[in-house]
Design an enzyme around this catalytic site. Sequence first.
Site, PDB file in Angstrom:
ATOM      1  N   GLU A 116      31.011  -2.422 -23.467  1.00 58.25           N
ATOM      2  CA  GLU A 116      31.790  -2.974 -22.949  1.00 58.25           C
ATOM      3  C   GLU A 116      33.335  -2.233 -22.819  1.00 58.25           C
ATOM      4  O   GLU A 116      34.150  -2.552 -22.208  1.00 58.25           O
ATOM      5  CB  GLU A 116      31.844  -4.347 -23.712  1.00 58.25           C
ATOM      6  CG  GLU A 116      30.995  -5.353 -23.694  1.00 58.25           C
ATOM      7  CD  GLU A 116      30.531  -5.687 -22.199  1.00 58.25           C
ATOM      8  OE1 GLU A 116      31.382  -5.801 -21.372  1.00 58.25           O
ATOM      9  OE2 GLU A 116      29.436  -5.701 -21.753  1.00 58.25           O
ATOM     10  N   SER A 390      -6.701 -17.553  -3.531  1.00 55.84           N
ATOM     11  CA  SER A 390      -7.074 -18.336  -2.258  1.00 55.84           C
ATOM     12  C   SER A 390      -6.076 -19.260  -1.510  1.00 55.84           C
ATOM     13  O   SER A 390      -6.348 -19.570  -0.512  1.00 55.84           O
ATOM     14  CB  SER A 390      -8.500 -18.908  -2.239  1.00 55.84           C
ATOM     15  OG  SER A 390      -9.579 -17.798  -2.439  1.00 55.84           O
TER      16      SER A 390
END
Length: 861
Positions: A116, A390
């Site tokens: 930071e 499916s």
Amino acid sequence: MPNQQGSNRNQAPRSQRRTKPKSKGKKKFTMKKGLLLLFFTIAIAAFCAIAGYLWIILNGERILKENGDKYEVMDEASIVYDINKNEYAKLYVENREPVTIDEIPEKVREAFIATEDRRFNEHQGVDLWSIGRAAVKDVIARSKVEGGSTITQQLAKNLFLSHDKTFFRKATEVSIALALENHKTKDEILEMYLNRIYFGKGAYGIKAASKRYFGKSDLNDLELWEIASLAAMPKGPSTYNPLSNPDRSKERRGVVLKLMADQGYITQAEMNKAATVDYNPDAATETKRVQSAFVDYAIDEAVEKTGISEEELNRGGYKIYTTLNPDAQKAIDAEFADDSNFEQSKDEQQMQGSMVIMDQHTGGLVAMAGGRDYIRKGLNRATVLRQPGSTFKPIASYGPALESGKFLPWSTVRDDKQCFGNYCPSDLGSNKYIGAVSFTDALKRSINLPSVWLLNEIGVKTGYDFAMGLGIPMTKDDRNLAIALGGLTYGASPIQMATAYSAFANGGTYDPAHAVMEVVDRSDKTVYKFNENAGKKAMSEKTAYYMTDVLQEVVNNGTGKSAKISGRPTAGKTGTTQHGIPNFKSSANRDVWFVGYTPEWTASVWMGYDKTDKDHVVKKGSGQAASLFKKVMTKALENQKKGSFDKPSNVQEEVKPPNKVNGLMASYSADTQTVSLNWSAVTTDQAATYRVYRKESTESKYTMMGEVPANAYEDMQIVPNAEYEYYVTAYIAESNTETGPSATVKIKIESDLPPIDPSLPDPNNPDPNNPNPTDPNNPGTTDPTNPDPTIPVDPNNPDGNGNTNPDQGNGNGNDGSVPADTGTMNPDNPNDGTTVDPNAVNPNNNGNGHGNGKGKDKKER
């Protein structure tokens, strides 16, 4: 003289004459004037700078003094409302556990400083060097790509300021930062910063975050990869926390580790080791903030749509109006709390699940379950990508086949054991590879081969584009036949699957899923409102109706019977995927699905384990997902008016195929070495052709030998001493339908010729060194195609073997052109371990019948 005097009468003395005034020239810019201008410019600039500096200093000091030791402004809880505009949840419940600087390990401090504010220990609250570097990068990129805020500035903003992005707020932030540096030591500033920043999931401060994500109260117990993960979060708590986005968290963690290594805080070896660790969500612990998966999803959506940070959205007094239906949410919560709906695990890692209900008419999410223990864990499985099995067949194969206009619900498709290039899908079950089968029956029974065959017929691009149009995040690697069975590169989430099916339920219109209708700030100003015209046409109404009709048959008479809701039309599809664990033989599954809908709502259900291994697989099939769908939807829809699926005006009525072919007879001609087939012509209003199928006694499956317009066929592909079995069907090209098989006939090819012993000389050619001997009775006239002049040459059969077609061989119908099946596939599962040849092309499909092996089981990402 008078004249002279007269001539000078008008002449005045020279001194009294008026002369034309000279134009004034530009005054010269002298050095003196330049110095004066420079002096006043500098003086004004200095005065402004001093005034600005004094304002910044005094303003910061004033703010600190006015707030005393509180260092905090009053927050107002934001509120989430349901679809009826009743309050559903308050967002702001602070979870904070302060720690002193002595309790914060050095490595934790270094990680945050490296990430930071690398010059934290050098600047006095504002880092002009970082601001300049950020500005240069922003100019080069022509957008804001890097910030220049220091840790002290971030603390100042967190303590006193709103998150609006104005110049005045930025100046105030700078003034407070300078004042903080004037009154606090670096350790005190860092301690305040680490105790106040927001880490997502209701965790404020480093200790609360450590407990929330890793279950560790003592920060000294944190490992390097955990420290880096925490340091990665302030940039985007909702984006980079490992519970919501483990992959993005890991990616951002790698950036933090590299910054630490570049600045000498860790070694390269430490960086590499810490970068590879995978996060385990079981380490997470419960927080004081009790909320549902729906609320979290709505917050994330509001952050995305408004640009407001998650922290401010929690604490800023906003009103968030959502699409949540409280009755539906109660129904989901009750069933997910019932352990009997899930398989029992052998240890603490329990079987998981997720469910999404949405209103297909608006795209609004009605209710959501992120897991059985979402409140404790916070992993929203409704957004996690899994292989859909499916359930993807209607999206990639059957739906686009209907939309192409080439197929109808009563059309005939093929279930033949075959390969498409090197891709050899297979079926399981006692009755497989049955040849011709109806479109509806193939999906109702979830047979694999017809789905692949259909996609091959319409072209991979057609299926791929159709799925993309329904919001499925496909990649270029998904452009292969394996998608017909749900074999995707990354998979699809329950939300994405529900949204895709909702287009079938909504007459072909696709509305994107959303949870937020409107966001209003504390002054009652609307900051975001959903665009209700965001829907688009994904398919025709006719396609949507046909697909719904077929999916209703799946629920009524097929694999989805357990999902049938009493008294309401229900359509849907089941799906499973195999476990994919190496060297583990088991019929157990990795995922089980059901996706379906009623005329009112669409829903998707997924069940499985977060981490699949030999001890954590799904033993039962997709019926349990279908059953959970029924239980939840029955309760959720109790107060909803019953509807029906509207039938469009342009829907065709089903064309019944003619009766089966009758009177099939077969005879063998030894002279021509052919089998002649004859049968009775069918009676039909449409033009019909006949398809002839045959199998040899050693073969297990029939092969289509040919298609003829008349009711007779000559089979010349026979061999002596073989036994054949035949049947015939009638095919109607206009409706793409085929009758069932006729009664079969068998015929054995008898031959009186003895077997040829290759060790004995050929009686027609006793001299092996002279393959074309000269007839002594007819020297020089030997026909090489007929060396025996006593046998006349048949002009239609010059080679004497009864084969008049130079392109037609005498094989037994199995010349090896159809490779053997290489996989065993669950009817709902594409993951049979087969591969796809990317260069394989169907000659009847313009090059679209190719694939690249994506049918293998995929790891969740």
